[in-house]
Write a protein that holds these residues in place. Sequence first.
Motif, PDB file in Angstrom:
ATOM      1  N   ASN A 248       0.853  -1.189   0.000  1.00 25.83           N
ATOM      2  CA  ASN A 248       0.000   0.000   0.000  1.00 25.83           C
ATOM      3  C   ASN A 248       0.893   1.246   0.000  1.00 25.83           C
ATOM      4  N   PRO A 249       0.624   2.230  -0.887  1.00 27.00           N
ATOM      5  CA  PRO A 249      -0.559   2.417  -1.732  1.00 27.00           C
ATOM      6  C   PRO A 249      -0.396   1.997  -3.191  1.00 27.00           C
ATOM      7  N   ALA A 250       0.578   1.158  -3.500  1.00 28.52           N
ATOM      8  CA  ALA A 250       0.751   0.775  -4.902  1.00 28.52           C
ATOM      9  C   ALA A 250      -0.520   0.160  -5.466  1.00 28.52           C
ATOM     10  N   GLY A 251      -1.214  -0.678  -4.658  1.00 23.46           N
ATOM     11  CA  GLY A 251      -2.421  -1.328  -5.138  1.00 23.46           C
ATOM     12  C   GLY A 251      -3.555  -0.365  -5.398  1.00 23.46           C
ATOM     13  N   ILE A 252      -3.829   0.509  -4.448  1.00 22.68           N
ATOM     14  CA  ILE A 252      -4.949   1.446  -4.624  1.00 22.68           C
ATOM     15  C   ILE A 252      -4.638   2.473  -5.710  1.00 22.68           C
ATOM     16  N   LYS A 253      -3.368   2.834  -5.874  1.00 17.76           N
ATOM     17  CA  LYS A 253      -3.019   3.756  -6.963  1.00 17.76           C
ATOM     18  C   LYS A 253      -3.248   3.105  -8.329  1.00 17.76           C
ATOM     19  N   GLU A 254      -3.060   1.797  -8.393  1.00 17.11           N
ATOM     20  CA  GLU A 254      -3.363   1.093  -9.633  1.00 17.11           C
ATOM     21  C   GLU A 254      -4.860   1.159  -9.929  1.00 17.11           C
ATOM     22  N   VAL A 255      -5.682   1.029  -8.885  1.00 17.40           N
ATOM     23  CA  VAL A 255      -7.131   1.172  -9.047  1.00 17.40           C
ATOM     24  C   VAL A 255      -7.476   2.554  -9.578  1.00 17.40           C
ATOM     25  N   PHE A 256      -6.860   3.591  -8.999  1.00 10.73           N
ATOM     26  CA  PHE A 256      -7.130   4.956  -9.454  1.00 10.73           C
ATOM     27  C   PHE A 256      -6.730   5.148 -10.910  1.00 10.73           C
ATOM     28  N   MET A 257      -5.618   4.540 -11.318  1.00 10.01           N
ATOM     29  CA  MET A 257      -5.221   4.639 -12.721  1.00 10.01           C
ATOM     30  C   MET A 257      -6.288   4.019 -13.619  1.00 10.01           C
ATOM     31  N   HIS A 258      -6.799   2.846 -13.231  1.00 11.85           N
ATOM     32  CA  HIS A 258      -7.811   2.185 -14.046  1.00 11.85           C
ATOM     33  C   HIS A 258      -9.142   2.942 -14.025  1.00 11.85           C
ATOM     34  N   LEU A 259      -9.378   3.712 -12.958  1.00 11.19           N
ATOM     35  CA  LEU A 259     -10.579   4.553 -12.901  1.00 11.19           C
ATOM     36  C   LEU A 259     -10.400   5.869 -13.644  1.00 11.19           C
ATOM     37  N   GLY A 260      -9.188   6.166 -14.083  1.00  9.98           N
ATOM     38  CA  GLY A 260      -8.917   7.406 -14.797  1.00  9.98           C
ATOM     39  C   GLY A 260      -8.801   8.629 -13.903  1.00  9.98           C
ATOM     40  N   LEU A 261      -8.502   8.415 -12.615  1.00  4.56           N
ATOM     41  CA  LEU A 261      -8.423   9.536 -11.669  1.00  4.56           C
ATOM     42  C   LEU A 261      -7.015  10.062 -11.474  1.00  4.56           C
ATOM     43  N   SER A 262      -6.012   9.202 -11.633  1.00  6.27           N
ATOM     44  CA  SER A 262      -4.635   9.642 -11.406  1.00  6.27           C
ATOM     45  C   SER A 262      -3.673   8.650 -12.033  1.00  6.27           C
ATOM     46  N   GLU A 263      -2.395   9.037 -12.075  1.00  4.48           N
ATOM     47  CA  GLU A 263      -1.343   8.098 -12.458  1.00  4.48           C
ATOM     48  C   GLU A 263      -1.141   7.085 -11.332  1.00  4.48           C
ATOM     49  N   ASN A 264      -0.404   6.023 -11.626  1.00  7.81           N
ATOM     50  CA  ASN A 264      -0.120   5.006 -10.615  1.00  7.81           C
ATOM     51  C   ASN A 264       1.267   5.179  -9.990  1.00  7.81           C
ATOM     52  N   THR A 265       1.869   6.358 -10.154  1.00  8.93           N
ATOM     53  CA  THR A 265       3.240   6.610  -9.705  1.00  8.93           C
ATOM     54  C   THR A 265       3.360   6.528  -8.196  1.00  8.93           C
ATOM     55  N   VAL A 266       4.354   5.792  -7.720  1.00  8.55           N
ATOM     56  CA  VAL A 266       4.720   5.755  -6.307  1.00  8.55           C
ATOM     57  C   VAL A 266       6.190   6.148  -6.185  1.00  8.55           C
ATOM     58  N   ARG A 267       6.598   6.486  -4.972  1.00  5.33           N
ATOM     59  CA  ARG A 267       7.983   6.895  -4.735  1.00  5.33           C
ATOM     60  C   ARG A 267       8.778   5.767  -4.090  1.00  5.33           C
ATOM     61  N   LEU A 268      10.022   5.628  -4.549  1.00  8.30           N
ATOM     62  CA  LEU A 268      10.924   4.670  -3.930  1.00  8.30           C
ATOM     63  C   LEU A 268      11.034   4.940  -2.428  1.00  8.30           C
ATOM     64  N   PRO A 269      11.079   3.882  -1.611  1.00  9.92           N
ATOM     65  CA  PRO A 269      11.372   2.498  -1.993  1.00  9.92           C
ATOM     66  C   PRO A 269      10.164   1.687  -2.475  1.00  9.92           C
ATOM     67  N   LEU A 270       8.997   2.305  -2.616  1.00 12.20           N
ATOM     68  CA  LEU A 270       7.850   1.587  -3.182  1.00 12.20           C
ATOM     69  C   LEU A 270       7.990   1.509  -4.699  1.00 12.20           C
ATOM     70  N   VAL A 271       7.430   0.466  -5.267  1.00 14.15           N
ATOM     71  CA  VAL A 271       7.413   0.295  -6.718  1.00 14.15           C
ATOM     72  C   VAL A 271       6.002  -0.089  -7.145  1.00 14.15           C
ATOM     73  N   ASN A 272       5.750   0.038  -8.433  1.00 12.27           N
ATOM     74  CA  ASN A 272       4.437  -0.310  -8.967  1.00 12.27           C
ATOM     75  C   ASN A 272       4.164  -1.804  -8.838  1.00 12.27           C
ATOM     76  N   VAL A 273       2.886  -2.148  -8.849  1.00 12.15           N
ATOM     77  CA  VAL A 273       2.502  -3.564  -8.805  1.00 12.15           C
ATOM     78  C   VAL A 273       2.917  -4.236 -10.107  1.00 12.15           C
ATOM     79  N   SER A 274       2.937  -5.549 -10.093  1.00  8.88           N
ATOM     80  CA  SER A 274       3.293  -6.315 -11.285  1.00  8.88           C
ATOM     81  C   SER A 274       2.230  -6.168 -12.368  1.00  8.88           C
ATOM     82  N   SER A 275       2.615  -6.493 -13.597  1.00  9.62           N
ATOM     83  CA  SER A 275       1.652  -6.406 -14.703  1.00  9.62           C
ATOM     84  C   SER A 275       0.494  -7.383 -14.499  1.00  9.62           C
ATOM     85  N   ASP A 276       0.783  -8.521 -13.883  1.00  9.34           N
ATOM     86  CA  ASP A 276      -0.286  -9.500 -13.614  1.00  9.34           C
ATOM     87  C   ASP A 276      -1.307  -8.938 -12.639  1.00  9.34           C
ATOM     88  N   LEU A 277      -0.836  -8.345 -11.542  1.00  9.02           N
ATOM     89  CA  LEU A 277      -1.765  -7.773 -10.565  1.00  9.02           C
ATOM     90  C   LEU A 277      -2.503  -6.583 -11.163  1.00  9.02           C
TER      91      LEU A 277
END
Length: 293
Positions: free
Chosen positions: A251-280
């Motif tokens: 968290n919040p990589a997962g919820i940011k991915e949801v926001f990207m799919h909803l068209g509300l924001s990018e899915n960008t997170v700051r290190l040391p966090l990284v984006n979720v996998s393409s599968d997820l």
Amino acid sequence: MRALIGTGVALVTPFQKEGAVDTEALTRIVNFQIENGIEYLVVLGTTAESATLTAEEKELVIQTVIQANQGRLPLVLGVGGNHTAQVVHELKTRDLSAFTAILSVSPYYNKPTQEGIYQHFKAIAEASPIPIILYNVPGRTSSNMLPATVIRLAQEFSNIVAIKEAAGDIVQAMQLLQHKPAHFHVISGDDMITLPMVLAGGSGVISVIGEGFPKAFSDMVRLGLNRKVDEAYAIHYQLADAINMIFEQGNPAGIKEVFMHLGLSENTVRLPLVNVSSDLSQRLKQFVDAFPL
């Protein structure tokens, strides 16, 4: 503190692709919450990646949320840390006039004793000009604020009005509910056991999944508060897979991915966090596309 009954959401801090705070996206997210039934907004909690924000960026986030909210919902501000004197200084110097309460996490990394946790929050209670929500999240702090410590604080300081309980332990939550003072709110900090906590006597939730699916999740909590158990559990089970998915890779990589799919924001997170996998990401997209928003 009836403002704390129902569903609050721990707002993310959206970033542009190059990494700057995206105030336009944050405004869209705030409006999305308000338009879909959320009861209050939590600013600069853990989900906001506040540990990676500069002082200037934190102020930008605060002012953006205040402006976007326009007084429509109560606001709660995250003010906590493991340096007690620094937290006290912030409480004495920051303008808190726009906020209903602060959310203050139990000291992390230091691993204080229960007496140390008590003394930390005693100092905060004596300094804070507005009500305080304690935040117990052992998975992040490496120490568990035990019910006896919480009850002691709630009984001795009238401005300690609630706890966000995120130990993920329904038995511990029920101990809090059994022994708490009448005025004190027990708020779920764990999306998966929010409904059982509400049905046991809890006041609601400060949620992550709730900001991705605000109408459904806030409806579920209201149904639970009104003891409409079957209807509430129907929504819980609709969302259960998404709750698991948004925390699967952090968290919040997962919820940011949801926001990207909803068209509300990018899915960008700051290190040391990284984006979720393409599968997820694909599984979350399939869920968002199929869910009746």
